[in-house]
Design a protein around this motif. Structure first.
Motif, PDB file in Angstrom:
ATOM      1  N   GLN A 120       0.738  -1.140  -0.066  1.00 19.47           N
ATOM      2  CA  GLN A 120      -0.066   0.018  -0.078  1.00 19.47           C
ATOM      3  C   GLN A 120       0.912   1.208   0.027  1.00 19.47           C
ATOM      4  OE1 GLN A 120      -3.459   0.256   0.203  1.00 19.47           O
ATOM      5  NE2 GLN A 120      -3.727  -1.695   0.102  1.00 19.47           N
ATOM      6  N   GLN A 121       0.601   2.063  -0.998  1.00 14.27           N
ATOM      7  CA  GLN A 121       1.475   3.308  -0.893  1.00 14.27           C
ATOM      8  C   GLN A 121       0.781   4.368  -1.944  1.00 14.27           C
ATOM      9  OE1 GLN A 121       5.293   1.636  -2.813  1.00 14.27           O
ATOM     10  NE2 GLN A 121       4.577   2.486  -4.815  1.00 14.27           N
ATOM     11  N   PRO A 122       1.115   5.662  -1.897  1.00 13.97           N
ATOM     12  CA  PRO A 122       0.697   6.381  -2.885  1.00 13.97           C
ATOM     13  C   PRO A 122       1.315   6.135  -4.359  1.00 13.97           C
ATOM     14  CG  PRO A 122       1.991   7.641  -1.037  1.00 13.97           C
ATOM     15  CD  PRO A 122       2.126   6.007  -1.069  1.00 13.97           C
ATOM     16  N   VAL A 123       0.235   6.048  -5.380  1.00 11.83           N
ATOM     17  CA  VAL A 123       0.407   5.663  -6.749  1.00 11.83           C
ATOM     18  C   VAL A 123      -0.062   6.893  -7.535  1.00 11.83           C
ATOM     19  CG1 VAL A 123       0.666   3.221  -6.164  1.00 11.83           C
ATOM     20  CG2 VAL A 123      -1.443   4.391  -7.098  1.00 11.83           C
ATOM     21  N   ARG A 124       0.488   6.750  -8.691  1.00 12.60           N
ATOM     22  CA  ARG A 124       0.161   7.906  -9.831  1.00 12.60           C
ATOM     23  C   ARG A 124      -1.331   7.279 -10.253  1.00 12.60           C
ATOM     24  NH1 ARG A 124       5.189   9.352 -12.990  1.00 12.60           N
ATOM     25  NH2 ARG A 124       3.697  10.696 -14.060  1.00 12.60           N
ATOM     26  N   VAL A 132      -2.846   9.020  -5.465  1.00 15.01           N
ATOM     27  CA  VAL A 132      -3.556   8.611  -4.608  1.00 15.01           C
ATOM     28  C   VAL A 132      -3.220   7.383  -3.760  1.00 15.01           C
ATOM     29  CG1 VAL A 132      -5.735   9.301  -6.194  1.00 15.01           C
ATOM     30  CG2 VAL A 132      -4.780   7.152  -6.557  1.00 15.01           C
ATOM     31  N   GLN A 133      -3.774   7.038  -2.779  1.00 10.42           N
ATOM     32  CA  GLN A 133      -3.500   5.860  -1.934  1.00 10.42           C
ATOM     33  C   GLN A 133      -4.026   4.454  -2.778  1.00 10.42           C
ATOM     34  OE1 GLN A 133      -1.730   6.187   0.548  1.00 10.42           O
ATOM     35  NE2 GLN A 133      -1.376   3.725   1.006  1.00 10.42           N
ATOM     36  N   GLY A 134      -3.110   3.801  -3.034  1.00  5.90           N
ATOM     37  CA  GLY A 134      -3.339   2.502  -3.600  1.00  5.90           C
ATOM     38  C   GLY A 134      -2.648   1.456  -3.424  1.00  5.90           C
ATOM     39  N   GLN A 135      -2.447   0.453  -4.286  1.00  8.26           N
ATOM     40  CA  GLN A 135      -1.787  -0.756  -4.215  1.00  8.26           C
ATOM     41  C   GLN A 135      -0.777  -0.925  -5.312  1.00  8.26           C
ATOM     42  OE1 GLN A 135      -3.433  -4.636  -3.682  1.00  8.26           O
ATOM     43  NE2 GLN A 135      -5.256  -3.750  -2.578  1.00  8.26           N
ATOM     44  N   ALA A 136       0.533  -1.435  -5.133  1.00  8.15           N
ATOM     45  CA  ALA A 136       1.602  -1.355  -6.230  1.00  8.15           C
ATOM     46  C   ALA A 136       2.221  -2.768  -6.223  1.00  8.15           C
ATOM     47  CB  ALA A 136       2.299  -0.314  -6.184  1.00  8.15           C
ATOM     48  N   LEU A 150       3.295  -2.687 -11.306  1.00  7.49           N
ATOM     49  CA  LEU A 150       1.937  -2.629 -11.576  1.00  7.49           C
ATOM     50  C   LEU A 150       1.250  -1.579 -10.406  1.00  7.49           C
ATOM     51  CD1 LEU A 150       0.889  -6.330 -12.241  1.00  7.49           C
ATOM     52  CD2 LEU A 150       1.509  -4.493 -13.786  1.00  7.49           C
ATOM     53  N   THR A 151       0.532  -0.875 -10.669  1.00  2.87           N
ATOM     54  CA  THR A 151      -0.490  -0.328  -9.627  1.00  2.87           C
ATOM     55  C   THR A 151      -1.889  -0.568 -10.115  1.00  2.87           C
ATOM     56  OG1 THR A 151      -0.644   1.770 -10.965  1.00  2.87           O
ATOM     57  CG2 THR A 151       1.359   1.485  -9.381  1.00  2.87           C
ATOM     58  N   PHE A 157      -5.721  -1.142 -14.811  1.00  8.68           N
ATOM     59  CA  PHE A 157      -6.487  -1.665 -13.627  1.00  8.68           C
ATOM     60  C   PHE A 157      -7.564  -0.555 -12.875  1.00  8.68           C
ATOM     61  CE2 PHE A 157      -2.423  -3.998 -13.826  1.00  8.68           C
ATOM     62  CZ  PHE A 157      -2.835  -5.346 -14.239  1.00  8.68           C
ATOM     63  N   LEU A 158      -7.534   0.599 -13.404  1.00  8.88           N
ATOM     64  CA  LEU A 158      -8.399   1.555 -12.843  1.00  8.88           C
ATOM     65  C   LEU A 158      -9.851   0.953 -12.929  1.00  8.88           C
ATOM     66  CD1 LEU A 158      -8.094   4.270 -11.638  1.00  8.88           C
ATOM     67  CD2 LEU A 158      -9.043   5.239 -13.824  1.00  8.88           C
TER      68      LEU A 158
END
Length: 181
Positions: A120-124, A132-136, A150-151, A157-158
């Motif tokens: 879990q980290q901030p991703v573009r 935004v906060q998301g998975q990578a 990948l994010t 994957f949006l």
């Protein structure tokens, strides 16, 4: 109407674990389908290229061959950009994992992969500067460098969380099969 070709999602729906005849692990393959945002952007770029090509033909018939050549060149650049946009993403093979970007490509052999984990980290968001906060899915190389594969907020994957989880699991399975750790 069922289509006769095999899609990427259909390979996950099978209950038998028999390797398919086209399942060559030496070929580079994307472990997921390109997302709707990526395909839509490429389709719009190709639509724009078709109009630019039509304009080039009109310019050529008008007799301005220098302008027509320049317009054909612009259309070729737009087509090349659309095709490259479709190639962007993570690719795997028996040789390693490859992160294809729009302008650069990084290949990491499985022997140099130290870790592969979902964090879990901030991703573009869609590759834009906004985060935004998301998975990578982060690949840790031997030597300490990290590579973002990948994010869950990129063009593939949006709004497709299940597809991101499945793709991350697939890349991790390739690492478990061919990695040395």
């Amino acid at each position: 109407m069922p289509l006769p070709f095999l899609t990427a999602d259909r390979a996950f729906d099978t209950t038998d674990h028999v390797a398919l005849p086209f399942d060559d692990h030496d070929q580079w393959r994307r472990p997921y389908r390109p997302g709707s945002w990526r395909v839509g952007a490429a389709a719009l770029a190709l639509l724009l290229a078709s109009f630019v090509l039509l304009a080039a033909v009109v310019i050529a018939f008008a007799g301005a061959f220098g302008g027509a050549c320049a317009t054909f060149g612009i259309a070729a650049l737009v087509i090349a950009a659309a095709l490259r946009m479709l190639r962007v993403g993570a690719w795997v093979s028996r040789a390693g994992v490859r992160r294809v970007g729009f302008f650069s490509t990084v290949t990491v052999p499985w022997a140099k992969v130290a870790s592969l984990r979902t964090v879990q980290q901030p991703v573009r968001w869609l590759g834009l500067p906004r985060t935004v906060q998301g998975q990578a899915l982060v690949l840790g190389r031997r030597g300490g460098e990290q590579l973002l594969l990948l994010t869950d907020h990129n063009a593939d994957f949006l709004s497709r969380v299940e597809a991101f989880d499945r793709a991350a699991d697939t890349v991790e399975a390739w690492n478990a099969e061919y990695g040395t750790a």
